[in-house]
Design a protein around this motif. Structure first.
Motif, PDB file in Angstrom:
ATOM      1  N   VAL A 130       9.741   6.530   4.120  1.00  0.00           N
ATOM      2  CA  VAL A 130       9.045   5.297   3.740  1.00  0.00           C
ATOM      3  C   VAL A 130       7.839   5.711   2.912  1.00  0.00           C
ATOM      4  N   LYS A 131       7.791   5.233   1.667  1.00  0.00           N
ATOM      5  CA  LYS A 131       6.711   5.670   0.781  1.00  0.00           C
ATOM      6  C   LYS A 131       5.624   4.624   0.603  1.00  0.00           C
ATOM      7  N   ALA A 132       6.017   3.378   0.770  1.00  0.00           N
ATOM      8  CA  ALA A 132       5.026   2.300   0.650  1.00  0.00           C
ATOM      9  C   ALA A 132       5.441   1.176   1.583  1.00  0.00           C
ATOM     10  N   ALA A 133       4.461   0.347   1.953  1.00  0.00           N
ATOM     11  CA  ALA A 133       4.744  -0.726   2.921  1.00  0.00           C
ATOM     12  C   ALA A 133       3.807  -1.898   2.648  1.00  0.00           C
ATOM     13  N   PRO A 134       4.114  -3.100   3.190  1.00  0.00           N
ATOM     14  CA  PRO A 134       3.208  -4.234   2.993  1.00  0.00           C
ATOM     15  C   PRO A 134       1.814  -3.884   3.482  1.00  0.00           C
ATOM     16  N   ASP A 182      17.866  -3.638   0.374  1.00  0.00           N
ATOM     17  CA  ASP A 182      17.346  -4.413  -0.759  1.00  0.00           C
ATOM     18  C   ASP A 182      16.305  -5.426  -0.312  1.00  0.00           C
ATOM     19  N   GLU A 183      16.616  -6.082   0.813  1.00  0.00           N
ATOM     20  CA  GLU A 183      15.672  -7.083   1.301  1.00  0.00           C
ATOM     21  C   GLU A 183      14.373  -6.417   1.743  1.00  0.00           C
ATOM     22  N   LEU A 184      14.497  -5.234   2.368  1.00  0.00           N
ATOM     23  CA  LEU A 184      13.295  -4.494   2.766  1.00  0.00           C
ATOM     24  C   LEU A 184      12.446  -4.189   1.541  1.00  0.00           C
ATOM     25  N   ALA A 185      13.115  -3.791   0.448  1.00  0.00           N
ATOM     26  CA  ALA A 185      12.383  -3.451  -0.774  1.00  0.00           C
ATOM     27  C   ALA A 185      11.639  -4.676  -1.295  1.00  0.00           C
ATOM     28  N   SER A 186      12.300  -5.823  -1.264  1.00  0.00           N
ATOM     29  CA  SER A 186      11.619  -6.998  -1.820  1.00  0.00           C
ATOM     30  C   SER A 186      10.529  -7.516  -0.890  1.00  0.00           C
ATOM     31  N   MET A 187      10.515  -7.061   0.359  1.00  0.00           N
ATOM     32  CA  MET A 187       9.424  -7.441   1.260  1.00  0.00           C
ATOM     33  C   MET A 187       8.283  -6.415   1.184  1.00  0.00           C
ATOM     34  N   GLY A 188       8.400  -5.415   0.333  1.00  0.00           N
ATOM     35  CA  GLY A 188       7.290  -4.482   0.132  1.00  0.00           C
ATOM     36  C   GLY A 188       7.478  -3.115   0.765  1.00  0.00           C
ATOM     37  N   PHE A 189       8.654  -2.859   1.339  1.00  0.00           N
ATOM     38  CA  PHE A 189       8.901  -1.538   1.917  1.00  0.00           C
ATOM     39  C   PHE A 189       9.617  -0.680   0.880  1.00  0.00           C
ATOM     40  N   GLN A 210       0.858  -1.196   0.000  1.00  0.00           N
ATOM     41  CA  GLN A 210       0.000   0.000   0.000  1.00  0.00           C
ATOM     42  C   GLN A 210       0.891   1.243   0.000  1.00  0.00           C
ATOM     43  N   ARG A 211       0.484   2.229  -0.809  1.00  0.00           N
ATOM     44  CA  ARG A 211       1.250   3.487  -0.825  1.00  0.00           C
ATOM     45  C   ARG A 211       0.777   4.329   0.351  1.00  0.00           C
ATOM     46  N   LEU A 212       1.674   5.060   0.925  1.00  0.00           N
ATOM     47  CA  LEU A 212       1.277   5.942   2.024  1.00  0.00           C
ATOM     48  C   LEU A 212       0.866   7.295   1.439  1.00  0.00           C
ATOM     49  N   LEU A 213      -0.143   7.897   2.026  1.00  0.00           N
ATOM     50  CA  LEU A 213      -0.562   9.217   1.534  1.00  0.00           C
ATOM     51  C   LEU A 213       0.568  10.210   1.731  1.00  0.00           C
ATOM     52  N   MET A 214       1.167  10.123   2.912  1.00  0.00           N
ATOM     53  CA  MET A 214       2.315  10.983   3.234  1.00  0.00           C
ATOM     54  C   MET A 214       3.490  10.068   3.557  1.00  0.00           C
ATOM     55  N   PRO A 215       4.668  10.279   2.988  1.00  0.00           N
ATOM     56  CA  PRO A 215       5.796   9.421   3.374  1.00  0.00           C
ATOM     57  C   PRO A 215       6.049   9.526   4.873  1.00  0.00           C
ATOM     58  N   LEU A 216       6.437   8.384   5.440  1.00  0.00           N
ATOM     59  CA  LEU A 216       6.781   8.373   6.861  1.00  0.00           C
ATOM     60  C   LEU A 216       8.278   8.623   6.963  1.00  0.00           C
ATOM     61  N   VAL A 217       8.655   9.636   7.716  1.00  0.00           N
ATOM     62  CA  VAL A 217      10.081   9.967   7.806  1.00  0.00           C
ATOM     63  C   VAL A 217      10.624   9.455   9.140  1.00  0.00           C
ATOM     64  N   LEU A 218      11.713   8.655   9.071  1.00  0.00           N
ATOM     65  CA  LEU A 218      12.280   8.075  10.293  1.00  0.00           C
ATOM     66  C   LEU A 218      13.701   8.557  10.494  1.00  0.00           C
ATOM     67  N   GLN A 219      13.987   8.917  11.730  1.00  0.00           N
ATOM     68  CA  GLN A 219      15.337   9.355  12.113  1.00  0.00           C
ATOM     69  C   GLN A 219      16.109   8.140  12.635  1.00  0.00           C
ATOM     70  N   LEU A 220      17.287   7.870  12.070  1.00  0.00           N
ATOM     71  CA  LEU A 220      18.041   6.677  12.467  1.00  0.00           C
ATOM     72  C   LEU A 220      19.281   7.043  13.280  1.00  0.00           C
ATOM     73  N   THR A 221      19.710   6.126  14.130  1.00  0.00           N
ATOM     74  CA  THR A 221      21.008   6.286  14.801  1.00  0.00           C
ATOM     75  C   THR A 221      22.092   5.885  13.793  1.00  0.00           C
ATOM     76  N   PRO A 222      23.347   6.237  14.074  1.00  0.00           N
ATOM     77  CA  PRO A 222      24.404   5.823  13.126  1.00  0.00           C
ATOM     78  C   PRO A 222      24.411   4.309  12.910  1.00  0.00           C
ATOM     79  N   GLN A 223      24.218   3.538  13.987  1.00  0.00           N
ATOM     80  CA  GLN A 223      24.199   2.077  13.846  1.00  0.00           C
ATOM     81  C   GLN A 223      23.040   1.641  12.952  1.00  0.00           C
ATOM     82  N   GLN A 224      21.856   2.237  13.192  1.00  0.00           N
ATOM     83  CA  GLN A 224      20.689   1.868  12.378  1.00  0.00           C
ATOM     84  C   GLN A 224      20.917   2.225  10.917  1.00  0.00           C
ATOM     85  N   GLN A 225      21.612   3.355  10.699  1.00  0.00           N
ATOM     86  CA  GLN A 225      21.916   3.778   9.330  1.00  0.00           C
ATOM     87  C   GLN A 225      22.729   2.688   8.610  1.00  0.00           C
ATOM     88  N   ILE A 226      23.717   2.127   9.334  1.00  0.00           N
ATOM     89  CA  ILE A 226      24.560   1.069   8.741  1.00  0.00           C
ATOM     90  C   ILE A 226      23.721  -0.172   8.459  1.00  0.00           C
TER      91      ILE A 226
END
Ligand code: ADP
Ligand code: MG
Length: 667
Positions: A569-573, A550-557, A527-543
């Motif tokens: 995040v523009k679309a999600a399962p 890629d795996e997230l993309a193939s799971m629908g994110f 499903q596409r999100l009406l508004m993209p969800l913006v997430l702030q990551l820690t440096p570790q999460q960024q890595i």
């Protein structure tokens, strides 16, 4: 004509070097393996003081010729190996020619042996490695080896031995498991006056499991049957180097190899805190092998919780050339020639059988006490686990409990009169009950002749519970939901009893498998999100994000970097509601950071699917109408693994008709 010879240096040098005698159980292991190699059918093992004071093994094998009996105490003296080529396909348990000299060098050893082809036997006495005497004596064919005062001349070694009970537990566990590998042979183990194990020959492994562990254990186990898989080998090549030459195939070698797995594994609800209940035999050899342990864990992936372990008794048979046993002096490690093939054969066979049999967990506290035996192995493994705690004790000062109750282990856990080694007497015919239009016979469905259990007359017959087919979750599709308890658990009636189903984990399993199937087919509902969800990551999460994007993309994110350490995040399962999306993504990043670092993509994929399923599944405390409950049960029945949720918790519990009837004193 002598059978034993001393190996030439160039062969001896190729044998994994090192000490084999660590503790009494290692002596028992080496001697038992020798007796098995000698074709014995009956083994009598006696120990005193946990094997420190005495270990005696008597067998009815082919014995040793007089000259051989002396030669056997030379280093690298063996009848099982001649040249380097033999090392590539070892068919015997022993091959190093080092056990007898090693044991004799740290004990007072008496060998009494007679080969069938000689009319008299030989008695050889060795102490601390010195040959004291050798006599011709009258003996029955076979071999008896008596090892007294182990480590009498190596006080440092003696200090490191654990309590007598712990050493005895190791011996008992070892003999028990060798007895499981050879159901057609007789094993007796006695410690001082107590007989700890006595099993007579039976036709099948199932019967031996019953003899050793009792019917209670069989109810918790899934029989793997016989799983066979062929490996097709590529055409032989000319090997450029010696290393490869070791594994080179001769032109006339067969082009296929057969791997056969048999044994028992526990139902998913049996969960152990460590690997002590896993016993793996490769070509009859008890081993500890990381590859096979991993294959077993992989088979239970998403069926039992992370960091818990099943009970398993696995027997893998393959061509001797397929497995190198010359890896470690104690011969407990092996190296497979085709590692990933073996790994996948074992994983798929076990998982396949678990899925096929869909074992249903019973209510933990069945009202009628089962005649099930306590499992001696649990007692042994408890003792073995206690070793770590015992490490804290000074070796020279045994705990007072030991001297106060020296027979504690033998008088309770291993008492031969305790139920674990006693079979129940035969029962009369089972009553029949009439339930309206369906007459249900509680007697066992006749098993196919090949699967029928046979037991020697002296042991009575099996309790019928041992032959009862275990409840299967295939019954789920026939269930009639009656309602919910606390808007959380579905109560359902079926032909075979009453069921309680946890609605959240049931739905979780359904969604988990659906997400994985959609992922495999490349058609995840997004499903596409009406508004993209913006997430702030820690440096570790960024890595971690960069690693799994890629795996997230193939799971629908559908995600993309959005400035410094921020993603959009523009679309999600479609299964995930907008409110849960952020939680799912952070959970996935946490998984990627923690336990899954360095593990396979497949594991990551499953973890993402589990996270999506958990968030998207119906919650507890939610009222469901009749049609929803029916849909849930039907969908659950059609999953591959309706036994446990992706995190390993049970989904459905069954209160069997038999237990209900027993509770009402109707049977
Ligand atoms: P290995 O088993 O590696 O050959 P061991 O030191 O354990 O070496 O035994 C040496 C030899 O003694 C064996 O090869 C075998 O010929 C003989 N032997 C040992 N135990 C027995 C037994 N119980 N019955 C017959 N022969 C035995
Ligand atoms: Mg040996």
């Amino acid at each position: 004509m002598a059978r034993i010879h001393v190996l030439p240096d160039h062969v001896a040098n190729k044998i994994a070097a090192g000490e084999v005698v660590e503790r009494p159980a290692s002596v028992v292991k080496e001697l038992l393996e020798n007796s098995l190699d000698a074709g014995a059918k009956s083994f009598r093992i006696e120990v005193e003081s946990g094997g420190r004071r005495l270990i005696r093994i008597a067998d009815d094998g082919y014995g040793m010729l007089r000259d051989d009996a002396m030669l056997a105490f030379e280093r690298h003296a063996t009848s099982k190996l001649r040249d380097v080529k033999d090392l590539l396909s070892i068919a015997t348990l022993g091959f190093r020619g080092e056990a007898l000299p090693s044991i004799a060098s740290v004990s007072r050893l008496l060998l009494e042996t007679r080969a069938a082809e000689e009319t008299t036997g030989t008695r050889v006495e060795v102490a601390g490695g010195k040959m004291l005497r050798s006599d011709e004596v009258a003996l029955a064919p076979g071999t008896t080896i008596t090892v007294r005062d182990l480590f009498f001349n190596v006080p440092a070694r003696k200090k490191f031995l654990r309590s007598e009970q712990t050493e005895l537990a190791h011996i008992a566990s070892l003999v028990t498991h060798y007895s499981l590998a050879h159901p057609d042979k007789t094993f007796r183990l006695a410690s001082e006056a107590s007989e700890l194990l006595h099993v007579t020959p039976v036709a099948t492994l199932r019967e031996r499991v019953f003899q050793v562990f009792g019917s209670g254990a069989l109810e918790e186990l899934v029989d793997l049957g016989v799983c066979e898989k062929q490996l097709f080998l590529p055409p032989p090549q000319v090997a450029p180097s010696e290393a490869i030459a070791e594994f080179r195939r001769e032109p006339d070698e067969p082009s296929t190899r057969l791997f056969r797995l048999t044994g028992f594994v526990s139902r998913p609800q049996v969960q152990k805190a460590n690997r002590n209940s896993i016993f793996i035999f490769v070509n009859g050899r008890l081993i500890r092998d990381r590859l096979l342990l991993h294959a077993l864990s992989a088979a239970y992936h998403n069926l039992i919780p992370h960091a818990s372990f099943p009970f398993a008794l696995l027997f893998l048979e393959c061509d001797y050339e397929e497995v190198d046993v010359n890896v470690h002096p104690s011969k407990t490690e092996v190296r497979f020639r085709h590692q990933s093939f073996v790994h996948d054969v074992v994983r798929d066979a076990i998982r396949g059988r678990l899925i096929e049999s869909r074992p249903a967990p019973a209510f933990p506290n069945a009202p009628a006490p089962r005649p099930a035996a306590r499992m001696p192995y649990s007692e042994f493994s408890q003792m073995i686990e206690n070793e770590a705690a015992a490490d804290a004790e000074l070796p020279s000062a045994p705990p007072p409990a030991e001297s106060e109750a020296p027979n504690e282990l033998t008088s309770t856990a291993l008492d031969p009169t305790a139920p674990e080694f006693n079979l129940r007497p035969a029962r009369g015919p089972e009553p029949r009950f009439d339930f309206g239009d369906t007459a249900i016979s509680l007697a066992t469905q006749p098993a196919p002749a090949s699967a029928r259990l046979r037991v020697p007359d002296t042991h009575g017959s099996f309790p019928e519970s041992a032959t009862e087919p275990s409840s299967s979750l295939s019954a789920l599709s026939d269930l009639r939901p009656l309602g919910q308890i606390h808007d959380s658990f579905i109560i359902a009636a079926g032909r075979d009893g009453l069921w309680i189903i946890d609605q959240h984990v049931a739905h979780e399993r359904i969604l988990f498998e659906r997400v994985l199937k959609q992922r495999a087919a490349g058609n995840i509902e997004v499903q596409r999100l009406l508004m993209p969800l913006v997430l702030q990551l820690t440096p570790q999460q960024q890595i971690d994000y960069a690693r799994i994007a890629d795996e997230l993309a193939s799971m629908g994110f559908e995600t993309e970097p959005f400035g410094n350490r921020t993603i959009a995040v523009k679309a999600a399962p479609a299964a995930i509601g907008p409110a849960d999306l952020e939680k799912v993504l952070f959970e996935v990043l946490e998984i990627a950071e923690g336990e899954l670092r360095g593990v396979s993509l497949d594991d990551l994929r499953r973890a993402i699917a589990a996270s999506i399923a958990c968030r998207a599944a119906i919650k507890i405390n939610m009222r469901l109408d009749q049609s929803k409950m029916e849909w849930l049960l039907r969908s659950l029945a059609s999953t591959d693994c309706p036994m446990s949720c992706p995190h390993g918790r049970p989904i459905a519990l069954q209160y069997s008709m038999r237990e209900i009837l027993k509770a009402f004193h109707r049977i």
